[in-house]
Design an enzyme around this catalytic site. Sequence first.
Site, PDB file in Angstrom:
ATOM      1  N   GLU A 184       0.845  -1.191   0.000  1.00 43.04           N
ATOM      2  CA  GLU A 184       0.000   0.000   0.000  1.00 43.04           C
ATOM      3  C   GLU A 184       0.887   1.249   0.000  1.00 43.04           C
ATOM      4  OE1 GLU A 184      -2.869   0.233   3.067  1.00 43.04           O
ATOM      5  OE2 GLU A 184      -3.990  -1.541   2.397  1.00 43.04           O
ATOM      6  N   LYS A 238       5.633  -3.761 -42.830  1.00 47.93           N
ATOM      7  CA  LYS A 238       5.798  -4.908 -41.949  1.00 47.93           C
ATOM      8  C   LYS A 238       4.464  -5.552 -41.642  1.00 47.93           C
ATOM      9  CE  LYS A 238       5.187  -2.672 -37.479  1.00 47.93           C
ATOM     10  NZ  LYS A 238       5.746  -2.304 -36.189  1.00 47.93           N
ATOM     11  N   ARG A 290      -1.380   2.556 -25.546  1.00 52.69           N
ATOM     12  CA  ARG A 290      -1.561   1.630 -26.673  1.00 52.69           C
ATOM     13  C   ARG A 290      -2.845   0.819 -26.571  1.00 52.69           C
ATOM     14  NH1 ARG A 290       4.397  -0.933 -26.489  1.00 52.69           N
ATOM     15  NH2 ARG A 290       4.149  -0.306 -24.305  1.00 52.69           N
ATOM     16  N   GLN A 291      -3.455   0.820 -25.399  1.00 52.45           N
ATOM     17  CA  GLN A 291      -4.727   0.114 -25.234  1.00 52.45           C
ATOM     18  C   GLN A 291      -5.882   1.098 -25.442  1.00 52.45           C
ATOM     19  OE1 GLN A 291      -4.963  -2.663 -21.898  1.00 52.45           O
ATOM     20  NE2 GLN A 291      -2.755  -2.469 -21.582  1.00 52.45           N
ATOM     21  N   ASP A 310       9.975  -0.168 -27.282  1.00 48.27           N
ATOM     22  CA  ASP A 310       9.575  -1.088 -26.221  1.00 48.27           C
ATOM     23  C   ASP A 310      10.554  -2.253 -26.181  1.00 48.27           C
ATOM     24  OD1 ASP A 310       8.333  -2.689 -24.352  1.00 48.27           O
ATOM     25  OD2 ASP A 310       6.326  -2.381 -25.140  1.00 48.27           O
TER      26      ASP A 310
END
Length: 364
Positions: A44, A210, A101-102, A244
Amino acid sequence: MSLTGQSKMMIFAGTSTPQLAQCVCEALDVELSKMKIREFADTELSVVIEEPVRGNDVYVIQSTSRPGYKHLMELFIIVDALRRASAYRVNLVIPYFGYARQDRKTAGREPITARLVANLLEASGADRVVSVDLHTGQLQGFFNIPVDNLSAINVLTDYFRRKFPEEIKAKKITVVSPDHGGVVRARAFSSKLSNIDGENYFVPLSIVDKSRDYTTENKSKAMSIIGENNVQDKICILVDDMVDSGGTLVHAARLLREYGATEVYACATHGVLSGNATHNLLSLYKKAGEVVPDGTILETEALGDGDELVIKELILTDTIPLYDHANLPNLVMPSVENNLSIAPLLAKVIHRIHTDSSVSELFR
């Protein structure tokens, strides 16, 4: 009557980017405000604001980089603490916006986590968000509060203009987008790079075509080059918003070398560098002067005579701390001294927001 100009500016730093926050304070000539953040044995978090903030214009600098869940939760608690302490306005400076990215559903029963994060930041009490090179500009629409999406393009292009002034004038440089989604970014980069001392020189653009395997995380495969005539005997600069695992850039860089590029440089705003990133970025193109098979890795921290990495230099800004990767031989560590830090940019934006001045004028 607006009180913004009369309120005191206060800057707080979360635990993700303390050095960047300190550099921003130095650029603004203000002291970093005091705040105590503790993590208990059960993980916490506890936040205590150690200075009065009532009626003040507060800025919290915190990237939601690894571990993203911790840094996000920390940010929610900080905002709540500032709100309960009666801060006049709480501005969040999130150099790297995690979960960006989500931003859409790619399969059934998936969440849109970027929207969820936006909702939670608003619910915690944030008045404004400032970020740098959001993965997609449409993320601004997830918020119902003002969002400033800054660009690090000037920071990165200035580096290459200083490094390759004669090569740009001689038309020996090509800017490359590692995928179709980054074409707009690469085109803007090419346009900025072509301007030296007020003169415009043509810097061509190529694209790596790609395919991506959506069943496997962070996995892609470079296929071919669109604009291959711009690559032969040129220095190529790969431009992306983030690195990434590094797989995309390494595949693209090797393909560019196979198409005749003399050297390949890569740059991005955000150095996420997760998973096998260090391993991938040490991929060799030549060892002792001989081209080696794809997947050959540099085993030491130093290049030997005749050794060439697939990516000669990787240039990143400091939206995410890179201390753990400082030994990478091809990584240019960002700092205020080499003008790769975004601290001066953030300082200018914070000053403009505090004084109710235009932010967009910085990018004209």
